[in-house]
Design an enzyme around this catalytic site. Structure first.
Site, PDB file in Angstrom:
ATOM      1  N   ASP A 118     -90.557  23.535  88.020  1.00 52.28           N
ATOM      2  CA  ASP A 118     -89.586  22.672  88.962  1.00 52.28           C
ATOM      3  C   ASP A 118     -88.110  22.746  88.007  1.00 52.28           C
ATOM      4  O   ASP A 118     -88.010  22.334  86.983  1.00 52.28           O
ATOM      5  CB  ASP A 118     -90.041  21.203  89.084  1.00 52.28           C
ATOM      6  CG  ASP A 118     -89.094  20.386  89.955  1.00 52.28           C
ATOM      7  OD1 ASP A 118     -87.870  20.751  89.814  1.00 52.28           O
ATOM      8  OD2 ASP A 118     -89.422  19.371  90.525  1.00 52.28           O
ATOM      9  N   SER A 153     -73.465  27.664 101.009  1.00 51.19           N
ATOM     10  CA  SER A 153     -73.837  27.514 102.498  1.00 51.19           C
ATOM     11  C   SER A 153     -72.539  27.504 103.119  1.00 51.19           C
ATOM     12  O   SER A 153     -71.197  27.002 102.489  1.00 51.19           O
ATOM     13  CB  SER A 153     -74.562  26.370 102.603  1.00 51.19           C
ATOM     14  OG  SER A 153     -74.521  26.135 104.216  1.00 51.19           O
ATOM     15  N   TYR A 184     -76.838  17.468 101.927  1.00 48.49           N
ATOM     16  CA  TYR A 184     -76.586  18.960 101.733  1.00 48.49           C
ATOM     17  C   TYR A 184     -75.312  19.171 101.841  1.00 48.49           C
ATOM     18  O   TYR A 184     -75.107  19.798 100.656  1.00 48.49           O
ATOM     19  CB  TYR A 184     -77.289  19.439 102.880  1.00 48.49           C
ATOM     20  CG  TYR A 184     -77.476  20.888 103.054  1.00 48.49           C
ATOM     21  CD1 TYR A 184     -78.505  21.429 102.110  1.00 48.49           C
ATOM     22  CD2 TYR A 184     -76.860  21.666 103.583  1.00 48.49           C
ATOM     23  CE1 TYR A 184     -78.593  22.718 101.744  1.00 48.49           C
ATOM     24  CE2 TYR A 184     -76.917  23.153 103.405  1.00 48.49           C
ATOM     25  CZ  TYR A 184     -77.925  23.610 102.605  1.00 48.49           C
ATOM     26  OH  TYR A 184     -78.079  24.936 102.553  1.00 48.49           O
ATOM     27  N   ALA A 190     -72.707  17.736 100.775  1.00 47.57           N
ATOM     28  CA  ALA A 190     -72.083  17.162  99.310  1.00 47.57           C
ATOM     29  C   ALA A 190     -72.538  17.983  98.306  1.00 47.57           C
ATOM     30  O   ALA A 190     -71.810  18.407  97.502  1.00 47.57           O
ATOM     31  CB  ALA A 190     -72.595  15.740  99.283  1.00 47.57           C
ATOM     32  N   SER A 191     -73.730  18.330  98.227  1.00 48.29           N
ATOM     33  CA  SER A 191     -74.377  19.297  97.102  1.00 48.29           C
ATOM     34  C   SER A 191     -73.743  20.680  97.349  1.00 48.29           C
ATOM     35  O   SER A 191     -73.474  21.109  96.148  1.00 48.29           O
ATOM     36  CB  SER A 191     -76.015  19.299  97.306  1.00 48.29           C
ATOM     37  OG  SER A 191     -76.409  20.287  98.582  1.00 48.29           O
ATOM     38  N   LYS A 192     -73.657  21.196  98.496  1.00 55.41           N
ATOM     39  CA  LYS A 192     -72.894  22.426  98.487  1.00 55.41           C
ATOM     40  C   LYS A 192     -71.385  22.391  98.202  1.00 55.41           C
ATOM     41  O   LYS A 192     -71.015  23.458  97.681  1.00 55.41           O
ATOM     42  CB  LYS A 192     -73.205  23.383 100.054  1.00 55.41           C
ATOM     43  CG  LYS A 192     -74.849  23.517  99.993  1.00 55.41           C
ATOM     44  CD  LYS A 192     -75.328  24.283  99.020  1.00 55.41           C
ATOM     45  CE  LYS A 192     -76.792  24.658  99.434  1.00 55.41           C
ATOM     46  NZ  LYS A 192     -77.576  25.682  98.238  1.00 55.41           N
TER      47      LYS A 192
HETATM   48  N1  LIG Z   1     -82.078  28.663 105.515  1.00 51.96           N
HETATM   49  C1  LIG Z   1     -80.712  28.322 105.689  1.00 51.96           C
HETATM   50  O1  LIG Z   1     -80.506  27.961 106.893  1.00 51.96           O
HETATM   51  C2  LIG Z   1     -79.660  28.439 104.731  1.00 51.96           C
HETATM   52  C3  LIG Z   1     -78.322  28.318 105.305  1.00 51.96           C
HETATM   53  C4  LIG Z   1     -77.343  28.478 104.020  1.00 51.96           C
HETATM   54  C5  LIG Z   1     -78.021  28.501 102.806  1.00 51.96           C
HETATM   55  N2  LIG Z   1     -79.320  28.271 102.199  1.00 51.96           N
HETATM   56  C6  LIG Z   1     -79.332  28.211 100.994  1.00 51.96           C
HETATM   57  O2  LIG Z   1     -80.170  29.233 100.645  1.00 51.96           O
HETATM   58  C7  LIG Z   1     -81.070  29.222  99.593  1.00 51.96           C
HETATM   59  C8  LIG Z   1     -82.320  29.551  99.694  1.00 51.96           C
HETATM   60  O3  LIG Z   1     -82.815  29.006 100.892  1.00 51.96           O
HETATM   61  P1  LIG Z   1     -84.029  29.777 101.774  1.00 51.96           P
HETATM   62  O4  LIG Z   1     -83.238  29.665 103.132  1.00 51.96           O
HETATM   63  O5  LIG Z   1     -84.517  31.044 101.398  1.00 51.96           O
HETATM   64  O6  LIG Z   1     -85.140  28.651 102.108  1.00 51.96           O
HETATM   65  P2  LIG Z   1     -86.403  28.583 101.480  1.00 51.96           P
HETATM   66  O7  LIG Z   1     -87.420  29.751 102.065  1.00 51.96           O
HETATM   67  O8  LIG Z   1     -87.197  27.023 101.565  1.00 51.96           O
HETATM   68  O9  LIG Z   1     -86.580  28.986  99.864  1.00 51.96           O
HETATM   69  C9  LIG Z   1     -86.222  27.826  98.729  1.00 51.96           C
HETATM   70  C10 LIG Z   1     -86.761  28.325  97.614  1.00 51.96           C
HETATM   71  O10 LIG Z   1     -86.449  27.223  96.621  1.00 51.96           O
HETATM   72  C11 LIG Z   1     -87.655  26.849  95.724  1.00 51.96           C
HETATM   73  N3  LIG Z   1     -87.277  25.593  95.390  1.00 51.96           N
HETATM   74  C12 LIG Z   1     -87.028  24.522  96.146  1.00 51.96           C
HETATM   75  N4  LIG Z   1     -87.117  23.447  95.258  1.00 51.96           N
HETATM   76  C13 LIG Z   1     -87.270  23.914  94.188  1.00 51.96           C
HETATM   77  C14 LIG Z   1     -87.230  23.262  92.465  1.00 51.96           C
HETATM   78  N5  LIG Z   1     -87.148  21.883  92.304  1.00 51.96           N
HETATM   79  N6  LIG Z   1     -87.306  24.196  91.617  1.00 51.96           N
HETATM   80  C15 LIG Z   1     -87.899  25.259  91.767  1.00 51.96           C
HETATM   81  N7  LIG Z   1     -87.476  25.991  92.992  1.00 51.96           N
HETATM   82  C16 LIG Z   1     -87.387  25.336  94.080  1.00 51.96           C
HETATM   83  C17 LIG Z   1     -88.676  27.109  96.779  1.00 51.96           C
HETATM   84  O11 LIG Z   1     -89.922  27.173  96.300  1.00 51.96           O
HETATM   85  P3  LIG Z   1     -90.955  26.235  95.787  1.00 51.96           P
HETATM   86  O12 LIG Z   1     -91.147  25.278  97.041  1.00 51.96           O
HETATM   87  O13 LIG Z   1     -92.234  27.032  95.672  1.00 51.96           O
HETATM   88  O14 LIG Z   1     -90.491  25.433  94.721  1.00 51.96           O
HETATM   89  C18 LIG Z   1     -88.281  28.338  97.606  1.00 51.96           C
HETATM   90  O15 LIG Z   1     -88.708  29.531  96.670  1.00 51.96           O
HETATM   91  C19 LIG Z   1     -80.848  27.576  99.394  1.00 51.96           C
HETATM   92  O16 LIG Z   1     -79.865  27.208  98.292  1.00 51.96           O
HETATM   93  C20 LIG Z   1     -80.299  27.070 100.755  1.00 51.96           C
HETATM   94  O17 LIG Z   1     -79.645  25.806 100.550  1.00 51.96           O
HETATM   95  C21 LIG Z   1     -80.042  28.263 103.099  1.00 51.96           C
END
Ligand SMILES: NC(=O)c1ccc[n+]([C@@H]2O[C@H](COP(=O)([O-])OP(=O)(O)OC[C@H]3O[C@@H](n4cnc5c(N)ncnc54)[C@H](OP(=O)(O)O)[C@@H]3O)[C@@H](O)[C@H]2O)c1
Length: 274
Positions: A65, A145, A158, A160-162
């Site tokens: 984590d 994002s 969310y 706020a974090s981005k």
């Molecule tokens: N999906 C969207 O619509 C979207 C849009 C804009 C931006 N984004 C951004 O893109 C990035 C990737 O998201 P995604 O869409 O690929 O989603 P995802 O498939 O849910 O991937 C998120 C990844 O983060 C890991 N993770 C979460 N919490 C963690 C922690 N505490 N420690 C280590 N790993 C952690 C998860 O793995 P584990 O659960 O195995 O830890 C997973 O590998 C994120 O930053 C998200 O905010 C996503």
């Protein structure tokens, strides 16, 4: 000088699914050695079975984590032990979200989202900066994002974090330019990943509205190109660009469009403040 994957060392957080998984594969396929991190041990250790890929980079999986200090220290010691302390690319990709009105959420939703999406990448970057200083054309790629450019209702934590990640990236880019370290901010729009399966404190009937989501592979391809070109910032989709530029030109109009009436009377938070 462009960034080159071949014979480079990279760290990718959130490499067990979605964008991070696709980007890890792409980096390894192009001859980069990737240290890949995520919490789900079964998923992350699948990288061992498939790596090193014939003659190319390979992947070192670390199950953990990123909000935990000891996990971030393990990443640093892996770089020191196996790569002479040198790092060429850090991809801060791991992220989580939640949907719903701020007034109806507990303080935990805000805390958890800020920990994963902002404090963990900031602190991981802090301890890896000495290694990045030794890298070749080093890049820190922060996966943000479009909601880090224009905030919308029901995703306040969310957004706020981005926004925090965006502001911190801009500041860091200016600070690190004299050291030759680039900070690349990548801002995707809705992406078809597992992101929406693990939303915090979110009504399962909640839907994220989107104009045509992208695949994680398509986002990873664009992120890879942005890293190789050492770009400062990329907003990926046409819908995302429209949202961001409309907000820059007419913020008051955007505020009006996004204004909401509460669907139900606001309930008090479910647990005490902290
Ligand atoms: N999906 C969207 O619509 C979207 C849009 C804009 C931006 N984004 C951004 O893109 C990035 C990737 O998201 P995604 O869409 O690929 O989603 P995802 O498939 O849910 O991937 C998120 C990844 O983060 C890991 N993770 C979460 N919490 C963690 C922690 N505490 N420690 C280590 N790993 C952690 C998860 O793995 P584990 O659960 O195995 O830890 C997973 O590998 C994120 O930053 C998200 O905010 C996503």
């Amino acid at each position: 000088m462009p960034w080159k994957a071949k014979d480079s060392v990279a760290v990718v957080t959130g490499a067990s699914s979605g964008i991070g998984k696709c980007l890890t594969q792409q980096l390894a396929d192009n001859g980069c050695h990737v240290i890949a991190i995520a919490r789900r041990a079964d998923r992350i250790h699948q990288w061992h079975a498939s790596s090193p890929l014939s003659g190319f980079g390979g992947v070192t999986p670390i199950a953990g984590d990123i909000t935990k200090r000891e996990v971030r220290s393990t990443i640093r010691s892996t770089i020191e032990t196996h790569h002479g302390g040198k790092l060429d690319l850090l991809v801060n990709n791991a992220g989580i979200g939640g949907i719903g009105r701020f007034s109806q959420a507990t303080p935990d939703r805000l805390r958890q989202i800020m920990e994963v999406n902002f404090f963990a990448p900031a602190e991981l970057t802090r301890i890896l900066l000495p290694s990045l200083q030794l890298g070749s054309a080093p890049v820190i790629c922060n996966i943000s994002s479009v909601l880090g450019h224009r905030a919308v209702p029901e995703k306040s934590e969310y957004c706020a974090s981005k926004f925090a990640l965006h502001g911190w990236s801009d500041s860091l880019r200016a600070e690190l330019a004299p050291d030759g370290i680039q900070v690349t901010l990548v801002s995707p729009s809705t992406t078809k990943s597992e992101f929406f399966d693990s939303l915090i404190e979110t009504d399962p009937n909640q839907q994220s509205r989107s104009l045509g989501p992208w695949s994680p592979q398509r986002v990873a391809n664009k992120a890879f190109t942005a890293i190789c070109k050492r770009r400062s910032e990329v907003i990926l989709s046409l819908g995302g660009k429209t949202l961001v530029y409309a907000d820059r030109v007419a913020p008051a109009l955007m505020n009006k469009i996004l204004e909401q009436r509460p669907a139900a009377p606001a309930a008090p938070p479910k647990s005490g403040d902290r």
